[in-house]
Design a protein around this motif. Sequence first.
Motif, PDB file in Angstrom:
ATOM      1  N   TRP A   2      40.873  37.056  46.857  1.00  0.00           N
ATOM      2  CA  TRP A   2      40.782  35.570  46.125  1.00  0.00           C
ATOM      3  C   TRP A   2      39.054  35.450  45.668  1.00  0.00           C
ATOM      4  O   TRP A   2      38.669  34.633  45.759  1.00  0.00           O
ATOM      5  N   LEU A   3      38.565  36.794  45.736  1.00  0.00           N
ATOM      6  CA  LEU A   3      37.051  36.566  45.149  1.00  0.00           C
ATOM      7  C   LEU A   3      37.262  37.738  43.920  1.00  0.00           C
ATOM      8  O   LEU A   3      37.597  39.013  44.238  1.00  0.00           O
ATOM      9  N   ALA A  36      40.422  30.008  37.688  1.00  0.00           N
ATOM     10  CA  ALA A  36      39.882  28.797  38.368  1.00  0.00           C
ATOM     11  C   ALA A  36      40.947  27.838  38.534  1.00  0.00           C
ATOM     12  O   ALA A  36      42.143  27.848  38.047  1.00  0.00           O
ATOM     13  N   ASP A  37      40.623  26.701  39.538  1.00  0.00           N
ATOM     14  CA  ASP A  37      41.603  25.843  39.848  1.00  0.00           C
ATOM     15  C   ASP A  37      41.827  24.807  38.824  1.00  0.00           C
ATOM     16  O   ASP A  37      41.145  24.139  38.413  1.00  0.00           O
ATOM     17  N   THR A  96      39.374  21.343  43.490  1.00  0.00           N
ATOM     18  CA  THR A  96      38.413  22.219  44.324  1.00  0.00           C
ATOM     19  C   THR A  96      37.471  22.494  43.223  1.00  0.00           C
ATOM     20  O   THR A  96      37.720  22.606  41.992  1.00  0.00           O
ATOM     21  N   ASP A  97      36.264  23.172  43.648  1.00  0.00           N
ATOM     22  CA  ASP A  97      35.383  24.018  42.828  1.00  0.00           C
ATOM     23  C   ASP A  97      35.782  25.441  42.717  1.00  0.00           C
ATOM     24  O   ASP A  97      35.017  26.129  41.995  1.00  0.00           O
ATOM     25  N   CYS A  98      36.857  25.812  43.185  1.00  0.00           N
ATOM     26  CA  CYS A  98      37.004  27.276  42.957  1.00  0.00           C
ATOM     27  C   CYS A  98      37.223  27.610  41.547  1.00  0.00           C
ATOM     28  O   CYS A  98      37.879  27.274  40.809  1.00  0.00           O
ATOM     29  N   GLY A  99      36.425  28.719  41.078  1.00  0.00           N
ATOM     30  CA  GLY A  99      36.491  29.184  39.861  1.00  0.00           C
ATOM     31  C   GLY A  99      35.399  28.576  39.083  1.00  0.00           C
ATOM     32  O   GLY A  99      35.569  28.801  37.801  1.00  0.00           O
ATOM     33  N   ASN A 118      30.651  28.140  41.969  1.00  0.00           N
ATOM     34  CA  ASN A 118      31.879  29.036  42.667  1.00  0.00           C
ATOM     35  C   ASN A 118      32.464  29.707  41.639  1.00  0.00           C
ATOM     36  O   ASN A 118      33.757  29.838  42.015  1.00  0.00           O
ATOM     37  N   CYS A 173      35.160  32.633  42.685  1.00  0.00           N
ATOM     38  CA  CYS A 173      36.400  32.275  43.611  1.00  0.00           C
ATOM     39  C   CYS A 173      37.733  32.246  42.664  1.00  0.00           C
ATOM     40  O   CYS A 173      37.708  32.039  41.608  1.00  0.00           O
ATOM     41  N   SER A 230      41.460  31.061  42.149  1.00  0.00           N
ATOM     42  CA  SER A 230      42.233  29.895  43.262  1.00  0.00           C
ATOM     43  C   SER A 230      43.728  30.233  43.055  1.00  0.00           C
ATOM     44  O   SER A 230      44.514  30.691  42.096  1.00  0.00           O
TER      45      SER A 230
END
Length: 229
Positions: free
Chosen positions: A55-56, A104-105, A110-113, A118, A121, A123
């Motif tokens: 997930w990275l 990304a999300d 969320t701020d994932c991606g 971030n 990341c 998502s």
Amino acid sequence: MAFDLSCPGLIIGCIFASLARASNVSDVYPPLWKESPGQFSDYKIENGKYIINLWLYPERLGMYKILLNKTAKYFAKFSPENEQNILWGLPVHHGWQYQTGRLADPTQSTDCGQKPENHLCISVDSWWADLNYYLSAMPFLAAVDSGIMGISSDNVTFLPPPKDQMNFCYNVSGCHSSFPEAMRKWNEFYQCKILDVFETHGFYLSYDFSITGNFFLILFIFIFFLSFL
């Protein structure tokens, strides 16, 4: 979310769009390719196992790099620098997903991606990311299981996402249990030593199949190979 992971067309369809746009080295190599892990020792080790966080983005991309490095010997006589490895389509497509924000999300809860904070990341809420999980985890773990990666099948495991953990598998035994048909086909792919099919059926890589060359011909051969599985 359910996918027919045993279908060769799924693999080809997912990598087709990004390859069609590739025209030179800067277009083709995935973002952060040089910075991503290139060997197992670049990952964290716990209790004798390599721990990979899929997930990275760099860690997932690094799995592809290791896979390409370990299969390079099958393509060495056709070109230098592993350029004609037919598995290039997988990391190239993943890089395109990252570059276009598809990892990304999508809910933006969320701020994932999200850039810039971030952006590495991946998502679990991204359809693209979830599908690519299967196109990275299973080819990689099947290669480990087939013996071409040089480590034992129980020496690598993946970290779960923050939610929906039951949708994924995290090691060789788990993927065999959850997705037996897909793992069987990937195992057969490696156990056939890849190039045997080309020679048996009269296909020779005498054309420009390099990473900067004709990716459509690579896809054709990949489809042809998988049709025999």
